[in-house]
Each structure stands twice: as structure tokens, then as C-alpha cells.
Write a protein that holds these residues in place. Sequence first.
Motif, PDB file in Angstrom:
ATOM      1  N   TYR A  82       0.817  -1.210   0.000  1.00 51.75           N
ATOM      2  CA  TYR A  82       0.000   0.000   0.000  1.00 51.75           C
ATOM      3  C   TYR A  82       0.854   1.264   0.000  1.00 51.75           C
ATOM      4  O   TYR A  82       0.343   2.357   0.096  1.00 51.75           O
ATOM      5  N   GLY A  83       2.172   1.103  -0.094  1.00 49.25           N
ATOM      6  CA  GLY A  83       3.033   2.278  -0.072  1.00 49.25           C
ATOM      7  C   GLY A  83       3.556   2.542   1.321  1.00 49.25           C
ATOM      8  O   GLY A  83       3.520   1.691   2.189  1.00 49.25           O
ATOM      9  N   CYS A  84       4.051   3.734   1.529  1.00 51.07           N
ATOM     10  CA  CYS A  84       4.694   4.103   2.789  1.00 51.07           C
ATOM     11  C   CYS A  84       3.626   4.512   3.811  1.00 51.07           C
ATOM     12  O   CYS A  84       2.943   5.509   3.641  1.00 51.07           O
ATOM     13  N   LEU A  85       3.502   3.718   4.881  1.00 56.22           N
ATOM     14  CA  LEU A  85       2.485   3.966   5.900  1.00 56.22           C
ATOM     15  C   LEU A  85       3.110   3.886   7.288  1.00 56.22           C
ATOM     16  O   LEU A  85       4.086   3.169   7.490  1.00 56.22           O
ATOM     17  N   PRO A  86       2.552   4.591   8.276  1.00 57.80           N
ATOM     18  CA  PRO A  86       2.977   4.380   9.649  1.00 57.80           C
ATOM     19  C   PRO A  86       2.774   2.919  10.040  1.00 57.80           C
ATOM     20  O   PRO A  86       1.840   2.264   9.553  1.00 57.80           O
ATOM     21  N   ASP A  87       3.637   2.398  10.891  1.00 51.33           N
ATOM     22  CA  ASP A  87       3.599   0.960  11.181  1.00 51.33           C
ATOM     23  C   ASP A  87       2.278   0.505  11.787  1.00 51.33           C
ATOM     24  O   ASP A  87       1.852  -0.625  11.568  1.00 51.33           O
ATOM     25  N   MET A  92      -2.634  -2.744  10.735  1.00 50.27           N
ATOM     26  CA  MET A  92      -4.064  -2.885  10.497  1.00 50.27           C
ATOM     27  C   MET A  92      -4.341  -3.505   9.124  1.00 50.27           C
ATOM     28  O   MET A  92      -5.277  -4.290   8.963  1.00 50.27           O
ATOM     29  N   VAL A  93      -3.521  -3.142   8.140  1.00 47.70           N
ATOM     30  CA  VAL A  93      -3.698  -3.713   6.799  1.00 47.70           C
ATOM     31  C   VAL A  93      -3.554  -5.227   6.835  1.00 47.70           C
ATOM     32  O   VAL A  93      -4.266  -5.958   6.142  1.00 47.70           O
ATOM     33  N   ARG A  94      -2.631  -5.719   7.677  1.00 51.15           N
ATOM     34  CA  ARG A  94      -2.357  -7.154   7.730  1.00 51.15           C
ATOM     35  C   ARG A  94      -3.177  -7.870   8.802  1.00 51.15           C
ATOM     36  O   ARG A  94      -2.975  -9.061   9.033  1.00 51.15           O
TER      37      ARG A  94
END
Length: 469
Positions: A82-87, A92-94
Motif C-alpha cells: 500500500y506504499g509508505c504507511l505508519p507501522d 491494520m492492513v495485515r
Amino acid sequence: MRPVEIVKPANLLSPETEKVLIRHTRSPLVNELVPVLEFLDAERTIQEVRSIYRRADDQLVSGSPKKAGFHGSDSHLEEDGYGCLPDVLSEMVRAGENGIWALSALGGALFYLKQAFLDETILRFAKFELLPSSGDIITKPYMVLHSAALENLEIFENNRNGDSSGTLYAQLNHCVTGFGKRLLRTWLARPLYHVELIKQRQDAVASLRGVNLYHALEFRKVISRLPDMERLLVYVFSSIKWFYTRMLQKKRQLQEFISALRGCELMAQTCCSLKVILENVESAQLHHLLTLGFPDVNSVLKHFRDAFDWVEANNSGHIIPHEGVDIEYDSACEKVKKIESYLTKHLQEQRKLLGDKSITYVTIGKDSYLLEMPESLCSCIPPDYELHSSKKGFSRYWTPDIKKSLTELSQAETDKESSLKSILQRLIGRFCEHRLKWRQLVSVTAGVQSFPLCIGCFVLIDFGQTLVD
């Protein structure tokens, strides 16, 4: 729960959830958003977050935070599909279905903030944190007291009239700053779970009593002059977005920035002065706060102290940076000085050419650098000189070089003025580069402030035993 307003998807929640919201809240304002279109799903939420970060990165403002630094969350950034995201968001994505619903909830909040033009302002320096749950008892060092426990134990509100009188918080709250009070509320709402951590906090409390009580009281006395630094920093961090504001707003923005600088300076000085007690203190927690946990901000504060006159800027509403502070402003000033120096040299050349040391520059209205000379020299004037005006016995001229230099000088002064108008944003940009240090400084100040007052805190553990602090 005591929410003031609830943002939820329209006609999507189950009847049971709707009943819970009605039964366990106190008639808050309910804002229903259209699912997917307004209450965003997980995928659109991620896209919106990435879009906000991208726009922040693309802002080309001299002196603003470094490109990667615009991702203002305290969390680390991770590269994934999803690109560069806060950890936290990457987690949450995973996280499967639960993560999808959590991201959708964030999407609803983002849409709500967007309607108030606050989405980018808040998100760029947001601190993402997962809400604690009962399932985190092994990984988290604290317990989670749900609303029923907080209400029945009268931690923050009494059962008589709903105010704070007679509550545990009212008994322990002698904090003198808003951010200290909020930290104490957090400690009470999330009591420590591990016995060793409880003892460490007790040791810190004991270390600030007895012979060190005087220093602890002096510390509280000094920091009582502070504004609410936690909220003031949020305002300063968010103000970097607004480059063009009305003069009144600009002056308020400058005053808030100077107030933040003074507050950070006062916190740093006060915490450093408290370090004298460490010679006879054994508390590991207090040692950590005032040494390893204390951010190195002295050099940064010195930079801003030397950058401009805080008192003059606060009174006038304008910043005049000292030499060497801002490259853009220094360059504009140097260009103006160079042109003015050339005009001075040109005057000496005209005196030598015409053989009269009385020739001088005068300003008439908006026209400056007019060569004023006796009328007796008119016969010697070169033909390319332009007569501007005259008075009894004197004539005033512009030479071609003067006219050319005036055009260059006008542009240079315009650049200088433009640089001054944006100097505040560049300085705030530099201030925001060190936002983690400022937040840590607030955290240390709040922690030390709350220690002497929390000795009566208690922790209940539902494992067949009760630990009383």
C-alpha cells in the motif's frame, strides 16, 4: 462512554450495536455518513492517507522539514503493497477483518475532519496508537478499565451528581498543567499490571519526598507558569500548512510560536535544575526520565534564541532574523546592499566627473537617488542624463546607470520583503523537524510533575488477588 459526538455509517450497524450506543452514552450528537462514499472503506482510507502524505511531501517550502520528515506520525514508516504507511496502519492492513473495520472507522473520521478542513492539518503530525483491549494483558504493562469499572469505582465521576468531587482523580490531582492532568488521568484509567512496575513508580514517588520535597515543590511552582504545552505544540505543528493568512492571524501565529519556544525553554531549564536530586536518588525510573529519557534540546533552543529577538517579534508581530539564520533572507539583504553600494560609488564618480563635491542624492516623494547639483553645472551635464525636477539654484537628474540600478533595487527589496513574509513558516518548519524531541520534553515534564501526587493510586487485578499501591 462519554462521547460528545458519534460518527457512524448510516443504516449499517446492527440493532444490538445501535442499542448499545443509545444505552451507554449521554445523548451525544450523531453524525451519520453514507457508507463507502463518505464513511470510507479500508482501501479508500489507505489511499486517502497516502494522498495526504504525498501532498505534504510535495510542498516545496524553503526551510521546511525534510521530505521524509513530513510523515509526522511518531510511528515508523513501512513499505508494503500500500506504499509508505505508519507501522500502526500497516499492522491494520495485515490484521484481517478486524483491521479492515478499524481502517474504515479511520476513514469515517478522516471524512469528518475533511469537512472541517482539518484532515491534513491533524494527520501530517498524527501519533497513531492502537487502543488497548483486554486481549493485550500479556503484551501491555497496564490493565484496561472499561467504562463500568471507571463508573462504579468513581475514578473520574461520582455517582451522586456526575462531577469529579470525591473521586479518586480529584483526591490525587494536584497537577499544575493541563498536560500533567491528562497524564494522571491516563495513569488512573490504565493502572499498572506488573508488580515490579508498580514498585518502580512507588520508588520514584518516594524519591521526590523527604529531603527532595523542596526541589519537587519548586519544580511545580515554576512549571505552573506554562501554557498547555501539549495542545500548543499541536497548534504550532498544524500551523505550518497555512502559509497565507490575514495579518491578525499571522500575528497570533507568531505569538503562539514564541510562546511554544519559551515554554520549551522553561521546561528544559526546569528539568535540568531538578537533576541535582539524582545524587541521592535510587529510583531507576526517575534517573531514566531525567537522563536517558530526556531529549537533547539545548542546541536547538539556542539556535532559535539566536535567530531573532523574541520580545521585539512578539510586540511588533514581525520577525527580523539575525544574520546567518536564514539563507534566503541573507541573500536578499546582500543583493540590496550590493546595489546600494554601487549607487554610493556612482555618486563619487559623478562628483569627480563634474568636479563638484556638493553633488548629492535626494529623495522627492517616491523618487529616490536623484542627483541634486547646482544649476551652474547644467552646461556640463551629459546628454543622456534625465532631468527630473528643479528648485531655485538646483536641478535634479537621473543617470542611465541610476535608473537601471533603481529597477534592480526595487526587485531586490521586493524579494527581501517576500522573504520576510515567509520567514515565520520556515522557522516553524525547522521547529517541526524536532517535534519528537518537543513531545518527549512534554512527556518528561508531565511525568515528573505527576509522580509526587500518585502515591495513593491502586491497582485491581482480577486474578483472585488485590494489590494496593
